[in-house]
Scaffold this motif. Structure first.
Motif, short mmCIF file in Angstrom:
data_model
loop_
_atom_site.label_atom_id
_atom_site.label_comp_id
_atom_site.label_asym_id
_atom_site.label_seq_id
_atom_site.Cartn_x
_atom_site.Cartn_y
_atom_site.Cartn_z
N ASP A 75 -7.53 1.65 2.94
CA ASP A 75 -8.94 1.51 2.60
C ASP A 75 -9.33 2.59 1.59
OD1 ASP A 75 -11.44 0.40 2.61
OD2 ASP A 75 -12.12 1.51 4.36
N MET A 76 -10.16 3.56 1.98
CA MET A 76 -10.66 4.58 1.05
C MET A 76 -9.77 5.82 0.99
SD MET A 76 -13.87 6.07 3.29
CE MET A 76 -14.12 7.51 2.27
N ASN A 134 0.80 -1.22 0.00
CA ASN A 134 0.00 0.00 0.00
C ASN A 134 0.84 1.27 0.00
OD1 ASN A 134 -2.28 -1.63 0.16
ND2 ASN A 134 -2.34 -1.53 2.40
#
Length: 446
Positions: free
Chosen positions: A318-319, A287
């Motif tokens: 995540d978002m 990530n």
């Protein structure tokens, strides 16, 4: 439908109708040279060559009241390339520009004992017209109108190449210099980086000609490692700077790309006038993303040195995506300029992204600071239409600041066609309200 497909169908039909099926098999095989070479797209085949055709047509039209005698609302004095003119400012007199550019490229490829042998021709034309402060009348009436064009169609590239993992090239073409892996990851980018089209450079005073008349060789060493060397700018306009020696080593694989490029100008007369180094690293680790880059340039004639570094990182959770960047630059022993930027992006729903960011720049010699803060929302209305809105504020220590807002509609229906229209309104603390409408229409084919 491809031209060769039409030819194949015609030949097959003619062969079957006359009963000459066996004879036509040889013709069908000769027309399949593009498939044998693994080439696709818009192609035409002969017995031994596959001709690939690619191209692009683009048109831009801008209109509004967006410059006051060439000045913008806010100027940021960076070291890289003369500084940045940002945001429109009005003076009550309209400005507009009209620009088209088009190119078409032909690549003829045949097999050889050393690998694919190619001849490349690229034709190009551009035309640009700019009018500023139309109809202004002061102490003397004037209508500032300037433009540039290519003066008709010209040969942008004309070269030959041969080889597969090792390729030899000679003629008129672009540079093999690697200058990527250096773009900041935050949404707004960085001021000095933007002044060099996003990245780092070896400076405005270091004159290193590239491309033009060249002799080059590149080689894929395997495991993602490649190297290249060449002589470029052999048609240099001045004898002292003609001939640039170029070399690079690069790596690409497993989420990592990196390179080191070195270049020295003016080698043909035996005296190096300018030289530079550009290095970059871009890596993706799950990530997280990291970019590290640096460049150094030396002007031997004027005894000037320039260096520029950049570091950037982002993380996605995540978002949310959080990114931060830093840059520093020094030119000819002046006090060091430096800047930073950060942003946070949130994918709030399918096709809708929010961005919030800021960037700052400190000019070492004058001590002036400039900064920008902004927020935007981008929404994919359909599969082919995207709407983007942005608001922000820009300020420098020279007494210039402006609030602005913009909206953009982008359309990509497929088939290589894209178009967009963007409107920007800016209210500066000097001059009139500035506004600018920008349009672009483009089609590529291959």
């Amino acid at each position: 439908m491809k031209i060769r497909s039409l030819l194949l169908g015609s030949v097959a039909a003619a062969g079957l109708s006359t009963g000459a099926f066996a004879a036509d098999l040889g013709v069908l095989t000769s027309l399949d040279v593009c498939d044998a070479l693994g080439l696709s797209g818009l192609t035409i085949s002969s017995d031994t060559n596959c001709l690939q055709i690619t191209g692009e047509v683009k048109y831009n039209f801008n209109w509004g009241d967006y410059t006051d005698n060439g000045d913008s609302a806010v100027f940021v004095d960076t070291e890289a390339d003369g500084g940045l003119d940002l945001l429109p400012v009005g003076n009550g007199y309209n400005d507009w520009s009209s620009k088209f550019s088009a190119w078409i490229k032909f690549v003829a490829t045949a097999d050889s004992d050393f690998g694919p042998a190619k001849a490349v021709l690229k034709l190009k034309q551009k035309d640009y017209k700019l009018v500023t402060d139309a109809g202004y009348s002061g102490s003397s009436a004037y209508d500032t109108s300037t433009g540039s064009s290519s003066g008709g169609v010209y040969m942008d590239e004309a070269y030959v190449s041969i080889g597969d993992s090792t390729v030899i090239m000679a003629g008129k073409k672009g540079s093999i210099m690697k200058k990527g892996d250096d773009e900041p990851l935050n949404w707004l980018g960085l001021f000095n980086s933007e002044d060099v089209d996003s990245g780092v450079s070896w400076g405005p005073d270091v004159s290193i000609g590239d491309g033009g008349h060249v002799i080059q060789i590149t080689s894929d060493l395997g495991n993602g490692v490649s190297v290249g060397a060449g002589l470029e700018n052999l048609d240099g306009s001045t004898a002292s700077e003609a001939g640039t020696a170029v070399g690079y080593i690069a790596y690409a694989g497993e989420g990592i790309s990196a390179h080191v490029t070195v270049a020295a100008a003016g080698v043909l007369d035996g005296t190096v006038e300018d030289w530079g180094v550009h290095a970059g690293f871009a890596g993706t680790f799950d990530n997280f993303k990291v970019v590290l880059a640096g460049a150094y340039g030396h002007d031997d004639v004027m005894s000037r040195d320039y260096w520029n570094v950049l570091a950037s990182a982002s993380a996605t959770f995540d978002m949310f995506t959080i990114a931060a960047s830093f840059e520093a630059v020094q030119n000819d022993g002046n006090d060091t300029d430096y800047g930073a930027g950060a942003s946070i992006a949130a994918t709030v729903s399918d096709g809708v992204t929010l961005n919030l960011g800021g960037r700052w720049y400190h000019e070492g010699t004058s001590g002036d600071d400039s900064y920008q803060i902004a927020a935007s929302v981008a929404a994919a209305v359909t599969e082919s239409i995207t709407l983007t809105g942005e608001i922000g504020y820009l300020n420098n220590d020279d007494g210039e600041d402006a609030m602005y807002g913009s909206a953009k509609l982008a359309w990509a229906p497929g088939g290589g066609y894209t178009s967009s229209v963007k409107g920007t309104v800016s209210s500066a603390n000097w001059g009139d309200l500035g506004y600018k409408i920008e349009t672009e229409f483009k089609k590529t084919f291959e």
